[in-house]
Scaffold this motif. Structure first.
Motif, PDB file in Angstrom:
ATOM      1  N   ARG A  47       0.828  -1.203   0.000  1.00  0.00           N
ATOM      2  CA  ARG A  47       0.000   0.000   0.000  1.00  0.00           C
ATOM      3  C   ARG A  47       0.869   1.262   0.000  1.00  0.00           C
ATOM      4  O   ARG A  47       0.565   2.229  -0.697  1.00  0.00           O
ATOM      5  CB  ARG A  47      -0.937  -0.008   1.211  1.00  0.00           C
ATOM      6  N   PRO A  51       1.974   4.531  -4.630  1.00  0.00           N
ATOM      7  CA  PRO A  51       2.216   5.770  -5.390  1.00  0.00           C
ATOM      8  C   PRO A  51       3.325   5.652  -6.420  1.00  0.00           C
ATOM      9  O   PRO A  51       3.267   6.308  -7.467  1.00  0.00           O
ATOM     10  CB  PRO A  51       2.582   6.787  -4.296  1.00  0.00           C
ATOM     11  N   SER A  54       2.258   2.608  -9.212  1.00  0.00           N
ATOM     12  CA  SER A  54       1.233   3.051 -10.155  1.00  0.00           C
ATOM     13  C   SER A  54       1.814   3.896 -11.285  1.00  0.00           C
ATOM     14  O   SER A  54       1.164   4.050 -12.332  1.00  0.00           O
ATOM     15  CB  SER A  54       0.160   3.854  -9.415  1.00  0.00           C
ATOM     16  N   ALA A 126      -0.711  12.559   5.663  1.00  0.00           N
ATOM     17  CA  ALA A 126      -1.758  12.229   4.690  1.00  0.00           C
ATOM     18  C   ALA A 126      -1.606  13.055   3.423  1.00  0.00           C
ATOM     19  O   ALA A 126      -1.782  12.542   2.303  1.00  0.00           O
ATOM     20  CB  ALA A 126      -3.137  12.458   5.314  1.00  0.00           C
ATOM     21  N   PHE A 127      -1.272  14.324   3.579  1.00  0.00           N
ATOM     22  CA  PHE A 127      -1.048  15.184   2.420  1.00  0.00           C
ATOM     23  C   PHE A 127       0.103  14.656   1.577  1.00  0.00           C
ATOM     24  O   PHE A 127       0.032  14.645   0.340  1.00  0.00           O
ATOM     25  CB  PHE A 127      -0.751  16.602   2.907  1.00  0.00           C
ATOM     26  N   TYR A 129       1.169  11.526   1.388  1.00  0.00           N
ATOM     27  CA  TYR A 129       0.860  10.239   0.754  1.00  0.00           C
ATOM     28  C   TYR A 129      -0.114  10.377  -0.408  1.00  0.00           C
ATOM     29  O   TYR A 129       0.107   9.822  -1.489  1.00  0.00           O
ATOM     30  CB  TYR A 129       0.288   9.270   1.794  1.00  0.00           C
ATOM     31  N   PHE A 130      -1.193  11.117  -0.196  1.00  0.00           N
ATOM     32  CA  PHE A 130      -2.257  11.160  -1.201  1.00  0.00           C
ATOM     33  C   PHE A 130      -1.999  12.172  -2.321  1.00  0.00           C
ATOM     34  O   PHE A 130      -2.522  11.994  -3.433  1.00  0.00           O
ATOM     35  CB  PHE A 130      -3.596  11.480  -0.532  1.00  0.00           C
ATOM     36  N   LEU A 131      -1.214  13.201  -2.066  1.00  0.00           N
ATOM     37  CA  LEU A 131      -1.018  14.238  -3.071  1.00  0.00           C
ATOM     38  C   LEU A 131       0.432  14.372  -3.527  1.00  0.00           C
ATOM     39  O   LEU A 131       0.704  14.428  -4.733  1.00  0.00           O
ATOM     40  CB  LEU A 131      -1.513  15.586  -2.527  1.00  0.00           C
ATOM     41  N   PRO A 134       2.262  10.806  -5.315  1.00  0.00           N
ATOM     42  CA  PRO A 134       1.879  10.561  -6.717  1.00  0.00           C
ATOM     43  C   PRO A 134       2.395  11.633  -7.665  1.00  0.00           C
ATOM     44  O   PRO A 134       2.855  11.319  -8.773  1.00  0.00           O
ATOM     45  CB  PRO A 134       0.346  10.557  -6.663  1.00  0.00           C
TER      46      PRO A 134
END
Length: 250
Positions: A47, A51, A54, A126-127, A129-131, A134
């Motif tokens: 997991r 990023p 993918s 979180a910022f 990892y998610f933004l 990637p």
């Protein structure tokens, strides 16, 4: 009756016993979370690696230069994830140890600051990892020459991600840091407002130092930090010490 000389060692021993108890409870909570995560260490790594995976060409994977890396790196990630999850419990144990020695006003201010610091650190991770991740890996893979095959080592990847999480988590603590400086009386909200221009320059310098050498990650750290600086100024106005004006003598 105990004299003053004997009371001091007794109180010291009580504090040491309380400290040992809090440390044991903190360690027990951390080990419990770590033990629960260990069976899912491989899935957890997959997991975290998503990023980057993918953005790689279809069928391309990471490599393990170290023969034992396929085992130890997921375990290392599981431990740091357990530390991340158990942070509120660890901070609570620290708070329970020092809280009895604080004044009522100090407790009233310290509790929101402690909770805010934890939430802001989680928000920063979180910022990232998610933004950020990637966007960074998309940028890096696009500029990789066609003659070069990207085959990242899983150990170096997790080190890179953990450093990035720490950088963004710590950077998101900026409002808390500003509030603490104002509470200590070292700066005032007015000074923070006047120094806004210098702060912007400093933020971009910090972003350039602690992020990977690409423009995308630097901007994605600098822009939120500027917004957090403004949030820190607003929050500091509510806690700034009020000046007491002297009344003229008759």
């Amino acid at each position: 009756m105990l004299d003053a000389d004997s009371e001091v060692p007794a109180r010291l021993i009580d504090h040491l016993i309380e400290l040992r108890s809090r440390l044991m409870w903190a360690l027990a909570g951390l080990l419990l979370v770590f033990g629960c995560l260990m069976p899912f260490a491989s899935e957890l790594y997959d997991r975290i690696a998503f990023p980057l995976i993918s953005q790689l060409p279809s069928g391309q994977r990471m490599i393990a230069i170290d023969p034992a890396g396929g085992f130890f790196v997921p375990v290392k990630l599981a431990f740091f994830t357990a530390l991340f999850i158990a942070a509120p419990w660890l901070l609570y144990q620290a708070w329970a140890f020092v809280a009895p020695g604080l004044y009522k006003r100090e407790k009233k201010l310290a509790a929101p600051l402690l909770a805010s610091s934890v939430l802001l650190f989680y928000a920063g991770c979180a910022f990232a990892y998610f933004l950020v991740l990637p966007a960074v890996f998309h940028f890096l893979t696009k500029f990789t020459p066609e003659s070069v095959q990207m085959a990242p080592d899983l150990g170096k990847y997790i080190d890179f991600v953990l450093v990035l999480f720490l950088a963004f988590g710590a950077s998101f603590e900026l409002p808390v840091a500003l509030v603490i400086l104002v509470l200590l009386g070292w700066v005032t909200p007015k000074q923070l407002t006047e120094w806004r221009g210098y702060a912007v320059v400093g933020i971009f310098v910090v972003a350039a130092v602690i992020t990977p050498p690409d423009v995308v990650s630097q901007l994605m750290l600098a822009i939120p930090m500027m917004a957090l600086y403004e949030a820190g100024i607003i929050a500091s106005r509510f806690v700034a010490p009020k000046k007491v004006e002297a009344t003229p003598e008759a």
